[in-house]
Design an enzyme around this catalytic site. Structure first.
Site, PDB file in Angstrom:
ATOM      1  N   SER A  17       0.811  -1.219   0.000  1.00 48.79           N
ATOM      2  CA  SER A  17       0.000   0.000   0.000  1.00 48.79           C
ATOM      3  C   SER A  17       0.850   1.277   0.000  1.00 48.79           C
ATOM      4  CB  SER A  17      -0.957   0.003   1.191  1.00 48.79           C
ATOM      5  OG  SER A  17      -1.937  -1.002   1.045  1.00 48.79           O
ATOM      6  N   LYS A  66      -9.768  -5.783  10.785  1.00 47.47           N
ATOM      7  CA  LYS A  66     -10.869  -5.170  10.042  1.00 47.47           C
ATOM      8  C   LYS A  66     -12.179  -5.158  10.829  1.00 47.47           C
ATOM      9  CE  LYS A  66      -9.072  -6.175   5.415  1.00 47.47           C
ATOM     10  NZ  LYS A  66      -9.361  -6.773   4.090  1.00 47.47           N
ATOM     11  N   GLU A  78     -22.448   1.048   3.427  1.00 47.82           N
ATOM     12  CA  GLU A  78     -23.291  -0.143   3.321  1.00 47.82           C
ATOM     13  C   GLU A  78     -22.468  -1.421   3.218  1.00 47.82           C
ATOM     14  OE1 GLU A  78     -26.571  -0.406   3.724  1.00 47.82           O
ATOM     15  OE2 GLU A  78     -26.442   1.704   4.256  1.00 47.82           O
ATOM     16  N   ASP A 103     -13.144  -3.545  -0.626  1.00 46.27           N
ATOM     17  CA  ASP A 103     -12.706  -4.751  -1.326  1.00 46.27           C
ATOM     18  C   ASP A 103     -13.625  -5.076  -2.506  1.00 46.27           C
ATOM     19  OD1 ASP A 103     -10.463  -5.226   0.239  1.00 46.27           O
ATOM     20  OD2 ASP A 103     -11.563  -6.438   1.692  1.00 46.27           O
ATOM     21  N   GLY A 129     -14.694 -20.393  -2.666  1.00 45.63           N
ATOM     22  CA  GLY A 129     -14.170 -19.887  -1.405  1.00 45.63           C
ATOM     23  C   GLY A 129     -15.259 -19.172  -0.620  1.00 45.63           C
ATOM     24  N   GLY A 241      -5.575 -10.875 -10.494  1.00 43.06           N
ATOM     25  CA  GLY A 241      -6.026 -10.279  -9.248  1.00 43.06           C
ATOM     26  C   GLY A 241      -5.352  -8.992  -8.842  1.00 43.06           C
TER      27      GLY A 241
END
Length: 279
Positions: A17, A66, A78, A103, A129, A241
């Protein structure tokens, strides 16, 4: 005054990051910093509850904090409410701590950039998953109107728990029965660690999958997983990804520094080089 943001969690030593946000800060000539702040689980609640004293205008949150961060917020978007987890925090003008989960936005942004129009006339999706990333992706797909969303996990109860959380258009499949729906799937998403470097391969028979279906993997090391290579070889469009990692960072940067950054080929190359991955 220099605006400070950071990645928080434990550990944060290897987070990319700072590279991403540092690139955008330099590109836009912004007086700001993006740092690494280690917040071990035992001090996480106190840190986020007293976030205003940290000197940061906001932060990203990574594992395992998180859920704790979401609980400390005065207001959640939301997505964060739906997932009970926040990965992006900021202080509003009144000093209240606000949280979002980006995400799912990152997942959709990656597909929108790399496979424009993927959601036009999109039928069913199959998500492999049932962890935190899967939860964000199921939420994102349902919010985009994709239905049904099938969920398959090696531990079937986790898939049932995830489907129950969203109700409605999410449906559970046993891991061994994924082939029964593949012929009706427009989007196949792998959120498991299978196929990552050092992990066993994802073993799935793609032969029933329509060749016009989109296949994506949230793994980016390797950039092209065995699943993506197999899908590409049979003519399917594939999306790696890495873009999800980059797009999920956009909303936080805009909140903290007032500029909406773009995910560009140059940024992708920069992160790939840092990961030691050939583009």
């Amino acid at each position: 005054m220099t605006r400070r943001a950071a990645i928080t969690g434990y550990p944060v030593t290897h987070s990319r990051s700072p590279l991403v946000h540092g690139y955008w800060l330099k590109l836009h000539g912004i007086d700001g910093t993006y740092e690494r702040v280690g917040v071990p689980p035992e001090s996480a609640e106190a840190f986020y509850r007293d976030f205003a004293s940290s000197g940061l205008v906001g932060c990203n949150v990574t594992v395992p904090n998180k859920e704790v961060a979401a609980q400390a917020c005065d207001d959640l978007d939301e997505a964060a409410k739906a997932m009970g987890a926040a990965n992006t925090l900021w202080l509003d003008e009144a000093g209240r701590l606000c949280g979002a989960n980006t995400d799912g936005i990152g997942f959709l942004g990656n597909l929108d950039q790399m496979a424009p129009g993927w959601d036009e006339n999109c039928g069913a999706a199959l998500v492999l998953g049932a962890g935190g990333a899967a939860r964000a992706i199921v939420w994102a797909l349902l919010s985009r109107g994709i239905a049904p969303v099938y969920i398959a996990n090696r531990t079937e109860q986790k898939a049932k728990d995830l489907a129950a959380h969203f109700e409605g258009d999410s449906k559970v499949l046993s891991w061994d029965n994924t082939g029964t729906v593949l012929e009706n799937v427009s989007l196949l998403v792998n959120t498991t660690s299978l196929g990552m470097e050092g992990q066993p391969p994802l073993e799935i028979d793609l032969s029933p999958l329509p060749t016009d279906a989109l296949v994506t993997d949230i793994v980016y090391a390797p950039l092209e997983t065995p699943l993506l290579a197999a899908a590409r070889a049979r003519g399917n469009k594939v999306v790696d990804g890495l873009g999800m990692l980059l797009h999920q960072a956009v909303p936080g940067f805009e909140r903290w520094f007032g500029v909406k950054p773009q995910v560009t080929d140059e940024l992708r190359r920069l992160v790939l080089a840092d990961l030691g991955i050939a583009p």
